[in-house]
Design a protein around this motif. Structure first.
Motif, PDB file in Angstrom:
ATOM      1  N   UNK A  12       0.820  -1.210   0.000  1.00  0.00           N
ATOM      2  CA  UNK A  12       0.000   0.000   0.000  1.00  0.00           C
ATOM      3  C   UNK A  12       0.848   1.252   0.000  1.00  0.00           C
ATOM      4  N   UNK A  13       1.978   1.202  -0.730  1.00  0.00           N
ATOM      5  CA  UNK A  13       2.950   2.305  -0.682  1.00  0.00           C
ATOM      6  C   UNK A  13       2.812   3.291  -1.827  1.00  0.00           C
ATOM      7  N   UNK A  14       1.705   3.223  -2.546  1.00  0.00           N
ATOM      8  CA  UNK A  14       1.496   4.156  -3.646  1.00  0.00           C
ATOM      9  C   UNK A  14       1.026   5.531  -3.204  1.00  0.00           C
ATOM     10  N   UNK A  85      12.488  -7.303   6.287  1.00  0.00           N
ATOM     11  CA  UNK A  85      11.279  -6.850   6.974  1.00  0.00           C
ATOM     12  C   UNK A  85      10.137  -6.675   5.976  1.00  0.00           C
ATOM     13  N   UNK A  86       8.937  -6.866   6.492  1.00  0.00           N
ATOM     14  CA  UNK A  86       7.744  -6.665   5.676  1.00  0.00           C
ATOM     15  C   UNK A  86       6.786  -5.775   6.434  1.00  0.00           C
ATOM     16  N   UNK A  87       6.427  -4.650   5.825  1.00  0.00           N
ATOM     17  CA  UNK A  87       5.489  -3.711   6.426  1.00  0.00           C
ATOM     18  C   UNK A  87       4.133  -3.908   5.760  1.00  0.00           C
ATOM     19  N   UNK A  88       3.204  -4.503   6.505  1.00  0.00           N
ATOM     20  CA  UNK A  88       1.847  -4.727   5.992  1.00  0.00           C
ATOM     21  C   UNK A  88       1.014  -3.484   6.260  1.00  0.00           C
ATOM     22  N   UNK A 139       3.011  -4.512  11.220  1.00  0.00           N
ATOM     23  CA  UNK A 139       1.636  -4.485  10.736  1.00  0.00           C
ATOM     24  C   UNK A 139       0.964  -3.177  11.157  1.00  0.00           C
ATOM     25  N   UNK A 140       0.408  -2.478  10.189  1.00  0.00           N
ATOM     26  CA  UNK A 140      -0.246  -1.202  10.492  1.00  0.00           C
ATOM     27  C   UNK A 140      -1.691  -1.470  10.877  1.00  0.00           C
ATOM     28  N   UNK A 141      -1.991  -1.244  12.145  1.00  0.00           N
ATOM     29  CA  UNK A 141      -3.341  -1.453  12.660  1.00  0.00           C
ATOM     30  C   UNK A 141      -4.040  -0.093  12.751  1.00  0.00           C
TER      31      UNK A 141
END
Length: 253
Positions: A12-14, A85-88, A139-141
């Motif tokens: 979702x980095x757009x 790393x993975x940023x959701x 994870x972005x909550x």
């Protein structure tokens, strides 16, 4: 540089928060994979980061689809040789309205984007991290997951699920040196989904209503969230796992 040499996916980095995270991590030396379902926006962000001297490539993916998340991870390994790393960050909401007015398709999309995406990221990224000796999920909550308001019931529930799932992942994956944390941003009137969260155009009256609940007296920005993500992705947070950082200005109601 705090994440120099790290290979990091940001979904979702757009635009919005995801773009802010990608830019901040790249500024601090990471090789970022800018992921978005919108190829035009994602390519623009990646190109802008490269123009600014950072390392970034774009990879399109619908994070609700397992085969596309698998392709995203494989593309990252092909490009950077590893995944640290993975940023959701990719997220979705139904419009702010009474819970029984949200139809099944809207409900399913909220849970697919907000929760199933984390399932797919685990399925495809955890084996890679285990093989490498460790890694990190961020994870972005949302503040909505711990202090819910009426009108966003199903969205609130999905973000609460992100928080609990992150803590459970941290407990289960700790022996593999995989850290899992999450971040709770507060409402930002300048994101693409702000009108959906607010239940209509974010006019001055709505802005004032939301702002009145934030003791620090301003809304969160993409940079606020990005700085929290930077810390969690860095070696400074090597012993931090299972936590949820609230980037909400002490939102009280």
């Amino acid at each position: 540089m705090r994440v120099a040499g790290k290979s990091i996916i940001i979904t979702g980095a757009g635009g919005g928060i995801g773009e802010g995270i990608a830019r901040r991590l790249a500024e601090e030396g990471a090789s970022v994979i800018v992921c978005d379902i919108d190829a035009q926006l994602g390519e623009q962000v990646a190109a802008s980061i490269r123009t600014s001297g950072g390392k970034a490539v774009f990879c399109t993916a619908d994070v609700t689809q397992g085969d596309q998340v698998q392709a995203l991870v494989e593309a990252t390994l092909k490009t950077n040789g590893k995944l640290d790393a993975m940023v959701n960050n990719a997220g979705w909401t139904h419009r702010n309205r009474p819970m029984l007015e949200v139809n099944e398709a809207e409900f399913d999309k909220v849970y697919a984007v907000n929760m199933k995406s984390i399932y797919w990221s685990a399925v495809h990224a955890v084996p890679v991290m285990k093989k490498a000796g460790g890694g990190s999920f961020i994870n972005i909550a949302s503040t909505a997951g711990i202090r819910p308001r009426p009108g966003l019931t199903w969205y609130n529930g999905s973000k609460a699920a992100v928080i609990v799932t992150s803590k459970s992942m941290a407990a289960e994956l700790g022996p593999d040196n995989i850290r899992v944390n999450c971040i709770n941003p507060v409402f930002n009137p300048d994101t693409g989904l702000s009108a959906e969260f607010a239940g209509g155009p974010v006019d001055e009256a709505r802005r004032a209503k939301f702002l009145a609940t934030i003791p620090l007296g301003r809304f969160s920005t993409a940079l606020d969230v990005a700085n929290a993500a930077l810390y969690l992705a860095s070696d400074e947070a090597a012993f931090i796992s299972g936590v949820c950082i609230e980037v909400d200005g002490a939102r009280c109601v």
